[in-house]
Motif scaffolding. Structure first.
Motif, short mmCIF file in Angstrom:
data_model
loop_
_atom_site.label_atom_id
_atom_site.label_comp_id
_atom_site.label_asym_id
_atom_site.label_seq_id
_atom_site.Cartn_x
_atom_site.Cartn_y
_atom_site.Cartn_z
N LYS A 80 0.85 -1.19 0.00
CA LYS A 80 0.00 0.00 0.00
C LYS A 80 0.88 1.24 0.00
CE LYS A 80 -3.60 0.36 2.61
NZ LYS A 80 -4.52 0.37 3.78
N ASP B 182 -4.23 9.89 3.06
CA ASP B 182 -5.34 9.07 3.52
C ASP B 182 -5.13 7.62 3.10
OD1 ASP B 182 -7.72 7.86 4.13
OD2 ASP B 182 -9.00 9.32 3.10
N SER C 185 -7.03 5.17 3.18
CA SER C 185 -8.19 4.58 2.50
C SER C 185 -8.18 4.86 1.00
CB SER C 185 -9.49 5.12 3.11
OG SER C 185 -9.66 6.50 2.83
N ARG C 186 -7.32 5.80 0.57
CA ARG C 186 -7.21 6.13 -0.85
C ARG C 186 -5.83 5.72 -1.39
NH1 ARG C 186 -8.58 12.26 -1.59
NH2 ARG C 186 -8.70 11.58 -3.79
N GLU D 111 -1.82 1.93 10.74
CA GLU D 111 -2.23 0.88 9.81
C GLU D 111 -2.03 -0.52 10.39
OE1 GLU D 111 -3.55 0.69 6.25
OE2 GLU D 111 -4.41 2.24 7.52
#
Length: 385
Positions: free
Chosen positions: A81, A86, A88-89, A249
């Motif tokens: 990731k 953010d 989540s994006r 996270e």
């Protein structure tokens, strides 16, 4: 003493080159100014880790070295990731998209170096002896070691690191600059399991990476302009700031090993070769660690160099000639420069203070996330495919 090829520098790239050369039938020797590496001790934390690509792993398997690592202390990761503000994006990358078991594997330097060292011919190792003098010519190279020994070879390969003394002796200049950052490294424990997912967050002060280790912990690489302040914190304060920086996270960060740091700079040799002389690995190029590609570029150098040398020898051509070595330079220089440009651009893209730039940058990241062919291409590039 006379050898076909002498490699200077017993880091990962130097050891791998000698392994591959000996496997290809060359009389190849290794010169190292320090002592032989100690046997790997799993009880000792090694803060220097590498994110090996599938391409690098396949090459190490061919050398017989990976078999001494696989399934023991390696940390394969299936996903990654990448985000800025953010999570989540975030851009997400998954090995399943390439039908691979993993995007790569996190391995400690000392384990991999010991695995490679075991594959070397002990009769062709010269340790504890720095190169004091060097003479290069069309017919070969002559080296004088600090302990009085003299070596002759048709080709000398310098894999002695970013501050390569042999590169300087050969009269090869470099270009580069400092990033004004230091990379903080440590092994940390998190409240939630890492689920074999690597994390990378871009902060204004520099990128922060969490790399999954095989023992359940994470190796962190925090490149920051605030490194001195972060290093001065006690463990509790450092762990709290670290967890906040990665936006929890993996939950809270509950424990850390000792911390270490090193300065970050970009470096690239203007030339990779001279008559009877070639650079490889960090001696030729040093990149920002944010993409984890440094050692993979070095292994790609090694594979290309050995392949070109063996092909020339088998065709009856002079493998130490400048004409042959220029083939290696052409094979590797453009790709290495591309990676230097990408990592340098990424390191700067999140530090620009231009009105509207953060929104535009995040839109670009979201576009990559939505365009599956482009994301697959980027994933294949990172995997060395």
């Amino acid at each position: 003493m006379r050898h076909d090829i002498v490699v200077a520098g017993a880091g990962l790239v130097g050891c791998a080159i000698v392994c591959a050369l000996q496997q290809a039938g060359f009389d190849a020797a290794l010169v190292e100014r320090g002592q032989a590496p100690r046997p790997f001790d799993p009880a000792v934390d090694d803060l220097r880790v590498y994110a090996l690509s599938p391409a690098s792993i396949r090459w190490l398997q061919g050398l017989g070295a990976w078999q001494r690592v696989a399934g023991w202390r390696e940390g394969p990761y299936q996903a990654m990731k990448v985000w800025s503000d953010d999570p989540s994006r975030a851009m997400s990358f998954d090995a399943a998209d390439l039908r691979l078991p993993a995007l790569g594997s996190i391995v400690e330097n000392s384990l991999l170096q010991w695995a490679l060292w075991q594959r070397l011919d002990s009769a062709r190792l010269y340790t504890g002896a720095a190169v004091e003098a060097l003479s290069l010519g069309e017919s070969g190279a002559q080296l004088s070691l600090a302990d009085g020994r003299r070596l002759e070879c048709r080709l000398l390969v310098a894999a002695d690191g970013v501050e390569s003394r042999l590169r300087e002796m050969a009269g090869i200049d470099t270009v580069g600059w400092s990033y004004g950052q230091r990379a903080i490294v440590a092994n940390v424990q998190t409240a939630r399991p890492h689920a074999r997912t690597a994390l990378q967050r871009f902060l204004r002060s520099g990128p922060l990476a969490f790399l999954p280790l095989g023992d359940g912990r994470c190796s962190i690489v925090w490149s920051s302009t605030e490194a001195e302040r972060l290093l001065a914190l006690d463990d509790a304060a450092f762990l709290a700031e670290l967890a906040a920086a990665i936006q929890y996270e993996h939950g809270a960060v509950t424990a850390t090993s000792a911390r270490a740091s090193f300065p970050l700079r970009l470096s690239h040799a203007r030339d990779y070769v001279r008559d009877s002389f070639a650079l490889a690995g960090d001696a030729a190029h040093s990149v920002h660690p944010l993409a984890g590609q440094g050692v993979n570029l070095g292994f790609s150098d090694a594979a290309a160099l050995v392949g070109i040398l063996a092909e020339a020898r088998d065709a009856g051509r002079d493998y130490g000639s400048l004409r042959c070595l220029k083939r290696y330079e052409r094979a590797r220089k453009a790709g290495n420069l591309d990676m230097l440009a990408v990592t340098d651009g990424l390191s700067r893209a999140f530090d620009l203070d231009i009105p509207g730039w953060p929104a535009l940058r995040d839109l670009g990241m979201q576009a990559v996330q939505r365009l599956q062919p482009l994301k697959t291409l980027l994933t294949r590039q990172a995997a060395g495919l």
